[in-house]
Motif scaffolding. Sequence first.
Motif, PDB file in Angstrom:
ATOM      1  N   TYR A  15      42.235 -63.109 -82.462  1.00 42.79           N
ATOM      2  CA  TYR A  15      41.328 -62.725 -81.389  1.00 42.79           C
ATOM      3  C   TYR A  15      41.138 -61.218 -81.386  1.00 42.79           C
ATOM      4  O   TYR A  15      41.937 -60.462 -81.942  1.00 42.79           O
ATOM      5  N   SER A  16      40.053 -60.802 -80.767  1.00 44.12           N
ATOM      6  CA  SER A  16      39.803 -59.394 -80.507  1.00 44.12           C
ATOM      7  C   SER A  16      39.144 -59.293 -79.139  1.00 44.12           C
ATOM      8  O   SER A  16      38.592 -60.272 -78.631  1.00 44.12           O
ATOM      9  N   TYR A  17      39.219 -58.113 -78.539  1.00 43.81           N
ATOM     10  CA  TYR A  17      38.565 -57.941 -77.238  1.00 43.81           C
ATOM     11  C   TYR A  17      37.922 -56.567 -77.154  1.00 43.81           C
ATOM     12  O   TYR A  17      38.308 -55.637 -77.858  1.00 43.81           O
ATOM     13  N   ARG A  18      36.913 -56.474 -76.303  1.00 46.95           N
ATOM     14  CA  ARG A  18      36.196 -55.226 -76.074  1.00 46.95           C
ATOM     15  C   ARG A  18      35.982 -55.063 -74.570  1.00 46.95           C
ATOM     16  O   ARG A  18      35.756 -56.056 -73.855  1.00 46.95           O
ATOM     17  N   PRO A  19      36.015 -53.837 -74.060  1.00 43.41           N
ATOM     18  CA  PRO A  19      35.738 -53.635 -72.634  1.00 43.41           C
ATOM     19  C   PRO A  19      34.274 -53.905 -72.315  1.00 43.41           C
ATOM     20  O   PRO A  19      33.384 -53.665 -73.133  1.00 43.41           O
ATOM     21  N   GLY A  20      34.040 -54.445 -71.123  1.00 41.98           N
ATOM     22  CA  GLY A  20      32.677 -54.671 -70.663  1.00 41.98           C
ATOM     23  C   GLY A  20      32.188 -56.089 -70.856  1.00 41.98           C
ATOM     24  O   GLY A  20      32.646 -56.816 -71.738  1.00 41.98           O
ATOM     25  N   GLN A  21      31.254 -56.480 -70.023  1.00 48.73           N
ATOM     26  CA  GLN A  21      30.581 -57.776 -70.152  1.00 48.73           C
ATOM     27  C   GLN A  21      29.723 -57.763 -71.401  1.00 48.73           C
ATOM     28  O   GLN A  21      29.041 -56.777 -71.691  1.00 48.73           O
ATOM     29  N   ASN A  22      29.721 -58.842 -72.153  1.00 50.39           N
ATOM     30  CA  ASN A  22      28.946 -58.904 -73.371  1.00 50.39           C
ATOM     31  C   ASN A  22      27.455 -58.951 -73.066  1.00 50.39           C
ATOM     32  O   ASN A  22      26.987 -59.777 -72.286  1.00 50.39           O
ATOM     33  N   ASN A  23      26.700 -58.021 -73.677  1.00 52.89           N
ATOM     34  CA  ASN A  23      25.231 -57.956 -73.541  1.00 52.89           C
ATOM     35  C   ASN A  23      24.772 -57.937 -72.078  1.00 52.89           C
ATOM     36  O   ASN A  23      24.002 -58.807 -71.644  1.00 52.89           O
TER      37      ASN A  23
END
Length: 297
Positions: free
Chosen positions: A125-133
Amino acid sequence: MIGLITTTPVIAKKFYKHVDADGIVHYSDKKPVATDDYESWQVKVEDSQGKASVVNRGTDRMPLLYAVNPYHGPISVRLAMTKAVNARSDPPWPKIYDVPASTDYYLGTIEAIRDNKSWSYAYQYSYRPGQNNPAYDADYAYRLPYRAVGDAFISQGFSGTFSHFDEQNKYAIDIPLAEGTDVVAARGGVVMDYAEDFIKGGADEKNLFRNNFVRIAHDDGSMGLYAHLKLESVVVGNGQRVKAGQKLAESGDTGFSTGPHLHFAIQINQNHNLISVPFNLQYPNGEIKQPMPGWLD
């Protein structure tokens, strides 16, 4: 077989709350020096690196996978199978999930295709800050992200050739400021994350990830990044809602920096990638436009 998941150490930290003479409530992890009239409490907090995770709340034979988001803002999580022997995921992966702030979010399970056969699996898995798009407001006019202390200028603007060439910083601006200048919210939102423990700065590559910052999650899904802050100068806490113009920290010279300045950017999560986006700034004379290198007058 299941992919190993590591967790970060948990430490204790003390927080303080007090109300100043103007009735404004302040939250901080530093003891107020101007008054003895304050509240304090101690909480367990995770290390600032690698906070979000994916955990199995079931068993190896019946996995129930959850994303754990301790940030006070949304994140996206991408889950993918890296090994599948007589196994499949439900729902099918790879898949990107939007995980709300401060939640444990169910992602799915893995099951055998044929029950009478052996099966094994692994995932990553990976994650990024913020809601996607997010459908963010590209026309919003941001106020100056510092408390006016006289004339100031933008030394590096959009697509600056010194350090504004990657996607996360392409549309950032740098404002040289004396160390200790008040850094304020250019727009209201919620404190999603911050770091304030780094001491030094410089143009050496080792300083790229030694940066004090505050990240503010805005209601439209965009995020404001305030970076190169002074050591232990952050005066807001994770999860605190702030107003435009409210002090966040003080300017400094930490991280990848050649002198005291404020690095300011608006970022979004686009297709599970953190990128910066163009933004409008309201200049002191009232004019609203995209910021350009030069004097802020």
